[in-house]
Write a protein that holds these residues in place. Structure first.
Motif, PDB file in Angstrom:
ATOM      1  N   ALA A  13      12.018   1.941   9.905  1.00 25.29           N
ATOM      2  CA  ALA A  13      11.262   3.197   9.999  1.00 25.29           C
ATOM      3  C   ALA A  13      10.392   3.385   8.756  1.00 25.29           C
ATOM      4  CB  ALA A  13      12.228   4.363  10.169  1.00 25.29           C
ATOM      5  N   ALA A  14      10.947   3.052   7.587  1.00 30.29           N
ATOM      6  CA  ALA A  14      10.177   3.222   6.343  1.00 30.29           C
ATOM      7  C   ALA A  14       9.003   2.247   6.294  1.00 30.29           C
ATOM      8  CB  ALA A  14      11.094   3.009   5.139  1.00 30.29           C
ATOM      9  N   LEU A  15       9.234   1.027   6.773  1.00 30.49           N
ATOM     10  CA  LEU A  15       8.148   0.044   6.794  1.00 30.49           C
ATOM     11  C   LEU A  15       7.009   0.540   7.687  1.00 30.49           C
ATOM     12  CD1 LEU A  15       6.906  -2.751   6.231  1.00 30.49           C
ATOM     13  CD2 LEU A  15       8.326  -3.672   8.094  1.00 30.49           C
ATOM     14  N   ALA A  16       7.367   1.008   8.877  1.00 26.00           N
ATOM     15  CA  ALA A  16       6.338   1.455   9.816  1.00 26.00           C
ATOM     16  C   ALA A  16       5.594   2.677   9.284  1.00 26.00           C
ATOM     17  CB  ALA A  16       6.967   1.766  11.173  1.00 26.00           C
ATOM     18  N   ALA A  17       6.257   3.447   8.420  1.00 25.99           N
ATOM     19  CA  ALA A  17       5.612   4.650   7.868  1.00 25.99           C
ATOM     20  C   ALA A  17       4.660   4.317   6.722  1.00 25.99           C
ATOM     21  CB  ALA A  17       6.684   5.633   7.399  1.00 25.99           C
ATOM     22  N   GLU A  18       4.666   3.050   6.282  1.00 26.74           N
ATOM     23  CA  GLU A  18       3.698   2.633   5.246  1.00 26.74           C
ATOM     24  C   GLU A  18       2.335   2.479   5.915  1.00 26.74           C
ATOM     25  OE1 GLU A  18       3.780   2.336   2.053  1.00 26.74           O
ATOM     26  OE2 GLU A  18       5.929   2.592   1.724  1.00 26.74           O
ATOM     27  N   ASP A  19       1.527   3.517   5.834  1.00 32.64           N
ATOM     28  CA  ASP A  19       0.279   3.529   6.611  1.00 32.64           C
ATOM     29  C   ASP A  19      -0.671   2.386   6.258  1.00 32.64           C
ATOM     30  OD1 ASP A  19       1.110   5.774   7.969  1.00 32.64           O
ATOM     31  OD2 ASP A  19       0.254   7.143   6.489  1.00 32.64           O
ATOM     32  N   GLY A  20      -0.562   1.873   5.021  1.00 35.24           N
ATOM     33  CA  GLY A  20      -1.507   0.833   4.605  1.00 35.24           C
ATOM     34  C   GLY A  20      -1.103  -0.573   5.014  1.00 35.24           C
ATOM     35  N   ILE A  21       0.106  -0.750   5.541  1.00 37.31           N
ATOM     36  CA  ILE A  21       0.556  -2.100   5.924  1.00 37.31           C
ATOM     37  C   ILE A  21       0.325  -2.269   7.425  1.00 37.31           C
ATOM     38  CG2 ILE A  21       2.496  -3.721   5.992  1.00 37.31           C
ATOM     39  CD1 ILE A  21       3.704  -2.389   3.588  1.00 37.31           C
ATOM     40  N   MET A  38       0.318  -9.142   3.938  1.00 36.62           N
ATOM     41  CA  MET A  38       1.566  -9.772   3.480  1.00 36.62           C
ATOM     42  C   MET A  38       1.909  -9.437   2.024  1.00 36.62           C
ATOM     43  SD  MET A  38       3.412 -11.141   5.749  1.00 36.62           S
ATOM     44  CE  MET A  38       4.588 -12.254   4.965  1.00 36.62           C
ATOM     45  N   PRO A  39       0.931  -9.424   1.088  1.00 37.86           N
ATOM     46  CA  PRO A  39       1.311  -9.042  -0.290  1.00 37.86           C
ATOM     47  C   PRO A  39       1.914  -7.636  -0.343  1.00 37.86           C
ATOM     48  CG  PRO A  39      -0.842 -10.105  -0.263  1.00 37.86           C
ATOM     49  CD  PRO A  39      -0.472  -9.879   1.177  1.00 37.86           C
ATOM     50  N   ALA A  40       1.340  -6.697   0.417  1.00 32.87           N
ATOM     51  CA  ALA A  40       1.894  -5.334   0.424  1.00 32.87           C
ATOM     52  C   ALA A  40       3.280  -5.343   1.066  1.00 32.87           C
ATOM     53  CB  ALA A  40       0.952  -4.394   1.175  1.00 32.87           C
ATOM     54  N   PHE A  41       3.444  -6.155   2.113  1.00 35.44           N
ATOM     55  CA  PHE A  41       4.755  -6.254   2.765  1.00 35.44           C
ATOM     56  C   PHE A  41       5.789  -6.794   1.780  1.00 35.44           C
ATOM     57  CE2 PHE A  41       7.676  -9.000   5.323  1.00 35.44           C
ATOM     58  CZ  PHE A  41       8.410  -7.972   5.886  1.00 35.44           C
ATOM     59  N   GLU A  42       5.394  -7.805   1.004  1.00 40.24           N
ATOM     60  CA  GLU A  42       6.331  -8.361   0.016  1.00 40.24           C
ATOM     61  C   GLU A  42       6.676  -7.334  -1.060  1.00 40.24           C
ATOM     62  OE1 GLU A  42       3.792 -12.043  -0.295  1.00 40.24           O
ATOM     63  OE2 GLU A  42       5.751 -12.876  -0.765  1.00 40.24           O
ATOM     64  N   THR A  43       5.703  -6.516  -1.420  1.00 42.46           N
ATOM     65  CA  THR A  43       5.963  -5.448  -2.398  1.00 42.46           C
ATOM     66  C   THR A  43       6.975  -4.469  -1.821  1.00 42.46           C
ATOM     67  OG1 THR A  43       3.673  -5.696  -3.115  1.00 42.46           O
ATOM     68  CG2 THR A  43       4.838  -3.717  -3.855  1.00 42.46           C
ATOM     69  N   PHE A  44       6.775  -4.124  -0.537  1.00 45.64           N
ATOM     70  CA  PHE A  44       7.722  -3.220   0.141  1.00 45.64           C
ATOM     71  C   PHE A  44       9.121  -3.834   0.136  1.00 45.64           C
ATOM     72  CE2 PHE A  44      10.018  -1.960   3.944  1.00 45.64           C
ATOM     73  CZ  PHE A  44       9.960  -0.571   3.884  1.00 45.64           C
ATOM     74  N   LEU A  45       9.190  -5.129   0.487  1.00 48.27           N
ATOM     75  CA  LEU A  45      10.482  -5.825   0.535  1.00 48.27           C
ATOM     76  C   LEU A  45      11.207  -5.769  -0.806  1.00 48.27           C
ATOM     77  CD1 LEU A  45      10.035  -9.252   2.379  1.00 48.27           C
ATOM     78  CD2 LEU A  45      11.683  -7.450   2.930  1.00 48.27           C
ATOM     79  N   ALA A  46      10.433  -5.928  -1.878  1.00 41.12           N
ATOM     80  CA  ALA A  46      11.049  -5.946  -3.216  1.00 41.12           C
ATOM     81  C   ALA A  46      11.738  -4.618  -3.530  1.00 41.12           C
ATOM     82  CB  ALA A  46       9.985  -6.265  -4.265  1.00 41.12           C
ATOM     83  N   ARG A  47      11.308  -3.548  -2.817  1.00 41.77           N
ATOM     84  CA  ARG A  47      11.939  -2.242  -3.046  1.00 41.77           C
ATOM     85  C   ARG A  47      13.253  -2.099  -2.266  1.00 41.77           C
ATOM     86  NH1 ARG A  47       6.542   1.538  -2.370  1.00 41.77           N
ATOM     87  NH2 ARG A  47       5.412   0.666  -4.154  1.00 41.77           N
ATOM     88  N   TRP A  48      13.556  -3.089  -1.423  1.00 45.85           N
ATOM     89  CA  TRP A  48      14.814  -3.092  -0.656  1.00 45.85           C
ATOM     90  C   TRP A  48      15.578  -4.361  -1.052  1.00 45.85           C
ATOM     91  CZ3 TRP A  48      16.117   0.500   3.361  1.00 45.85           C
ATOM     92  CH2 TRP A  48      15.161   1.499   3.556  1.00 45.85           C
ATOM     93  N   PRO A  49      16.277  -4.319  -2.190  1.00 42.29           N
ATOM     94  CA  PRO A  49      16.868  -5.556  -2.728  1.00 42.29           C
ATOM     95  C   PRO A  49      17.818  -6.254  -1.758  1.00 42.29           C
ATOM     96  CG  PRO A  49      17.108  -3.710  -4.263  1.00 42.29           C
ATOM     97  CD  PRO A  49      16.509  -3.146  -3.026  1.00 42.29           C
TER      98      PRO A  49
END
Ligand code: FAD
Length: 464
Positions: free
Chosen positions: A235-243, A283-294
């Motif tokens: 849900a949080a990923l989908a709410a990232e409007d820029g990804i 993908m770079p933004a997605f990887e940044t998002f991922l890094a926030r979910w260890p």
């Protein structure tokens, strides 16, 4: 019904009376449901006709009307609720020859209904770098007309919502079944008369759809140690409007390990998976998002594959492909279609999951609805009896989840348990003899139906 007269009049068309192929063209994926399997397995048409043009569609409808022959239209027969099955026999009108694209323009395409969705996307991509906003996970085989008349949304709905949302269909051209069939062009509010109407009140012969930019979407598989964390992650990923995303699927453990053959060795029975499709430039933004979910681990990405066996496209693990993969391994599995929305939807999902334990396995798909993120559930169910399945449906509803029951063959029971006045009104106009896909619209057959028990169409042919 005067079958002999109808067949004689249509003999110059592409007419098929071979019993084996008529039987196979009379079936769809109804067997996903043990309830529908028990009721529809014997259903078969008398003949199949495949018109080559809209003029031939009109000829078939005029002829069958004159001889009182029911007509059930078929795209590719990948629907799950027996939508394309001819309950009263008669004619199956197969639209495989109506497969041309008429126009590709910035933001839109005009096509015939029988075109296979993946083929449509290949052509719009080659001509203009565009693709459909959304597609069913069966895009490799399903037709555009079948999607509009029998589907609801799918891969792309995380960004664009459902087919019924304003702007997701531009225009439909529809032929009626009257003594002299009429042609209508529908836009705006009128679209709903025939979209998701199972071909009960007209045959769609031309479709104008909006397009979006096409990308070489990156398939990504992520593992998480905990289901509720994974649901929050999706849900949080989908709410990232820029990804820019095309798919976010969450499958509770042990779905991936138990049912996704190519995941073997890459996941454990404890892993919940999030399956995503991400635009390459995101993908770079997605990887940044991922890094926030260890706790989230990206175990596969299709732009840098490192698995010995190619797992194939991400979307063929999502939507009803999850169910397909599960029931191939464990045949007693069936499914439910659930809508979790409202401010507390994650809590509702958690409560439902806690209540049922291992009888259900949670499979969630992110969708956008009226600007909000919601989850559609295509919950896997370990089937025992019809009675228990009914209980499971009722308990979901009592807990605040909405069910679109996939164990029913009528429009109303698979939808909101009420008649659709616009579809019924158009059927009165467009199909006065009630010959189009009979038995699928309860409001036509039994206007005061109570919905307390499963509807049994009185005109259904008995098994031979
Ligand atoms: P059919 O099954 O042939 O027809 C569907 C209905 O539309 C029938 O009632 C038929 O009579 C009617 N119809 C067909 N063509 C016309 C026409 N030209 N005019 C009027 N009526 C017509 N669905 C989704 O929405 N999203 C998904 O992600 C999805 N995933 C699936 C995954 C699997 C593994 C399976 C088995 C099914 C899935 N489905 C999904 C259901 C189905 O595949 C899709 O809805 C698909 O788009 C149906 O297309 P079709 O050509 O097979 O239609």
């Amino acid at each position: 019904m005067n079958l002999a007269a109808a067949k004689a009049a249509l003999a110059h068309l592409d007419l098929d009376e071979n019993p084996a192929s008529v039987k196979s063209k009379s079936r769809d994926f109804f067997w996903y449901s043990p309830v529908l399997k028990a009721r529809l397995d014997h259903v078969v048409a008398d003949f199949v006709v495949s018109p080559r043009s809209e003029a031939e569609v009109i000829e078939v409808l005029r002829t069958c009307y004159a001889h009182d022959v029911p007509v059930t239209v078929r795209g590719a027969g990948t629907g799950n609720y027996g939508q394309a099955m001819p309950l009263a026999g008669g004619c199956v009108m197969h639209l495989k020859h109506l497969d041309k694209i008429r126009e590709i323009a910035p933001g839109r395409v005009v096509a015939e209904p029988g075109i296979v969705i993946r083929e449509l996307d290949a052509q719009t991509r080659a001509a203009s770098g565009q693709e459909l906003r959304m597609m069913p996970s069966t895009a490799a085989t399903a037709t555009l007309g079948g999607f509009i008349a029998g589907g609801s949304g799918g891969v792309g709905s995380v960004r664009w919502g459902a087919l019924r949302d304003l702007g997701n269909i531009i225009r439909l051209r529809v032929v009626t079944m009257e003594a002299e069939p009429q042609i209508h062009e529908f836009t705006g509010e009128e679209l709903h008369r025939v979209s998701h109407a199972y071909g009960t009140n007209g045959i769609i012969t031309e479709i104008e759809m909006p397009l979006a930019p096409a990308y070489d979407w990156v398939s990504g598989f992520v593992t998480l140690p905990d289901f509720e964390m994974a649901a929050a992650f999706g849900a949080a990923l989908a709410a990232e409007d820029g990804i820019l995303l095309k798919l976010v699927t969450v499958c509770e453990a042990p779905i991936a390990e138990a049912y996704f053959q190519r995941f073997k060795g890459h996941v454990t029975p404890e892993d919940t998976t999030a399956i995503v499709m991400v635009a390459p430039h995101a993908m770079p933004a997605f990887e940044t998002f991922l890094a926030r979910w260890p706790a989230a681990k990206l175990i596969f990405r299709s732009d840098a594959p490192d698995w010995a066996r190619d797992p194939g496209p991400a979307y063929e693990y999502g939507w009803n492909h999850t169910t397909l993969r599960a029931l191939k391994v464990e045949p007693r599995i069936t499914y439910l279609q659930v809508r979790y929305h409202g401010p507390d939807y994650l809590e509702t999902i958690a409560r439902v999951r806690a209540h049922f334990g291992s009888e259900l396995m949670q499979h969630l798909e992110v969708m956008r609805e009226n600007g909000q993120i919601i989850y559609a559930g295509l919950t896997l169910v370990r089937f025992t009896t019809e009675e228990r399945l009914e209980d499971i449906v009722r308990i979901h509803e009592d807990m605040g989840a909405m069910i679109f029951n996939p164990h029913r063959y009528t429009l109303e029971e698979g939808g909101r348990q009420s008649a659709d006045a616009r579809q019924l009104a158009f059927k009165r106009e467009a199909d006065p003899k009630g010959l189009l896909n009979p038995g699928k619209m309860i409001a036509w057959d039994v206007p005061d139906w109570s919905y307390e028990t499963i509807y049994a169409y009185a005109g259904m042919r008995a098994a031979q």
